[in-house]
Design an enzyme around this catalytic site. Sequence first.
Site, PDB file in Angstrom:
ATOM      1  N   ASP A  97      -8.323  -2.757  -9.349  1.00  0.00           N
ATOM      2  CA  ASP A  97      -7.414  -3.890  -9.491  1.00  0.00           C
ATOM      3  C   ASP A  97      -7.825  -5.065  -8.617  1.00  0.00           C
ATOM      4  OD1 ASP A  97      -6.790  -2.539  -7.140  1.00  0.00           O
ATOM      5  OD2 ASP A  97      -4.657  -2.279  -7.590  1.00  0.00           O
ATOM      6  N   ASP A 100      -9.932  -6.475  -1.618  1.00  0.00           N
ATOM      7  CA  ASP A 100      -9.235  -7.112  -0.503  1.00  0.00           C
ATOM      8  C   ASP A 100     -10.154  -7.061   0.718  1.00  0.00           C
ATOM      9  OD1 ASP A 100      -7.220  -8.164   1.100  1.00  0.00           O
ATOM     10  OD2 ASP A 100      -6.104  -6.310   1.255  1.00  0.00           O
ATOM     11  N   PHE A 149      -0.129 -11.339  -1.120  1.00  0.00           N
ATOM     12  CA  PHE A 149       0.062  -9.993  -1.654  1.00  0.00           C
ATOM     13  C   PHE A 149       0.636 -10.139  -3.059  1.00  0.00           C
ATOM     14  CE2 PHE A 149       1.822  -5.817  -2.350  1.00  0.00           C
ATOM     15  CZ  PHE A 149       0.855  -5.002  -1.784  1.00  0.00           C
ATOM     16  N   VAL A 150      -0.067  -9.588  -4.038  1.00  0.00           N
ATOM     17  CA  VAL A 150       0.340  -9.776  -5.437  1.00  0.00           C
ATOM     18  C   VAL A 150       0.780  -8.462  -6.077  1.00  0.00           C
ATOM     19  CG1 VAL A 150      -1.043 -11.851  -5.824  1.00  0.00           C
ATOM     20  CG2 VAL A 150      -2.083  -9.608  -6.182  1.00  0.00           C
TER      21      VAL A 150
HETATM   22  P1  5GP Z   1      -9.224  -2.855   0.411  1.00  0.00           P
HETATM   23  O1  5GP Z   1      -9.754  -1.502   0.776  1.00  0.00           O
HETATM   24  O2  5GP Z   1     -10.207  -3.727  -0.329  1.00  0.00           O
HETATM   25  O3  5GP Z   1      -8.621  -3.563   1.592  1.00  0.00           O
HETATM   26  O4  5GP Z   1      -7.959  -2.608  -0.477  1.00  0.00           O
HETATM   27  C1  5GP Z   1      -8.050  -2.350  -1.785  1.00  0.00           C
HETATM   28  C2  5GP Z   1      -6.780  -1.737  -2.325  1.00  0.00           C
HETATM   29  O5  5GP Z   1      -5.622  -2.169  -1.618  1.00  0.00           O
HETATM   30  C3  5GP Z   1      -6.608  -2.215  -3.742  1.00  0.00           C
HETATM   31  O6  5GP Z   1      -7.255  -1.368  -4.630  1.00  0.00           O
HETATM   32  C4  5GP Z   1      -5.104  -2.213  -3.887  1.00  0.00           C
HETATM   33  O7  5GP Z   1      -4.685  -0.932  -4.278  1.00  0.00           O
HETATM   34  C5  5GP Z   1      -4.590  -2.514  -2.506  1.00  0.00           C
HETATM   35  N1  5GP Z   1      -4.294  -3.964  -2.374  1.00  0.00           N
HETATM   36  C6  5GP Z   1      -5.008  -4.895  -1.714  1.00  0.00           C
HETATM   37  N2  5GP Z   1      -4.445  -6.117  -1.831  1.00  0.00           N
HETATM   38  C7  5GP Z   1      -3.350  -5.949  -2.592  1.00  0.00           C
HETATM   39  C8  5GP Z   1      -2.346  -6.846  -3.101  1.00  0.00           C
HETATM   40  O8  5GP Z   1      -2.331  -8.065  -2.889  1.00  0.00           O
HETATM   41  N3  5GP Z   1      -1.377  -6.291  -3.870  1.00  0.00           N
HETATM   42  C9  5GP Z   1      -1.324  -4.959  -4.142  1.00  0.00           C
HETATM   43  N4  5GP Z   1      -0.327  -4.528  -4.890  1.00  0.00           N
HETATM   44  N5  5GP Z   1      -2.258  -4.080  -3.703  1.00  0.00           N
HETATM   45  C10 5GP Z   1      -3.257  -4.579  -2.935  1.00  0.00           C
HETATM   46 MG    MG Z   2      -6.290   0.141  -5.615  1.00  0.00          MG
END
Ligand code: 5GP
Ligand code: MG
Length: 172
Positions: A97, A100, A149-150
């Site tokens: 999805d 981040d 945050f979406v």
């Molecule tokens: P990362 O490991 O890149 O920090 O985080 C990735 C995961 O965190 C994504 O696959 C998602 O599940 C969650 N995540 C990161 N940002 C957001 C956001 O803005 N909204 C939501 N609902 N989940 C997020």
């Molecule tokens: Mg995820």
Amino acid sequence: MTPGRVLLTQTQIRARVQQLGKSLTRHYRGKRPIFLGVMNGALFFLADLVRAIDLDETEISCVRLASYAGTNSTGKILGLDALDDSIAGRHVLIVDDILDTGRTLSALVARLKKLGAADVKICVLLQKRGKQEVPLHANWIGFKIPNHFVVGYGLDYDGRYRGLKQVRILTD
Ligand code: 5GP
Ligand code: MG
């Protein structure tokens, strides 16, 4: 916390998914890729993307990974041990999805390479600008978005709002 301003409409998402599907079709023609969806967030994106490609031999698989509690990344990635060496020698497209910090996907890429994947590429619906902590290149990106945050179109806030048809900014 409730879903606020609409960042991406259903029409915008649909159009972009079709474009990504065309590009993936060109890239994977003649190969037998595995589209590996990261659950639960990639649920709708994966389903729509697979139906936007025109390849007869695509396999679909899912892995359930988690790193988030509420709106904060915990830094610990859970669920990687569920993957096994059936991935060896395969062309894997990770479908997620949102990119981040990049920690989840870089841990997943490392795990897939360790299991002997022949090729690992990444397709994300969203990438947050200015948030990446780990150097990681997403090969296909639906939309680059500001640091909010979406929720919606698969993205949740502690299990809620996944079913929204648009991507919206979570507000107080
Ligand atoms: P990362 O490991 O890149 O920090 O985080 C990735 C995961 O965190 C994504 O696959 C998602 O599940 C969650 N995540 C990161 N940002 C957001 C956001 O803005 N909204 C939501 N609902 N989940 C997020
Ligand atoms: Mg995820």
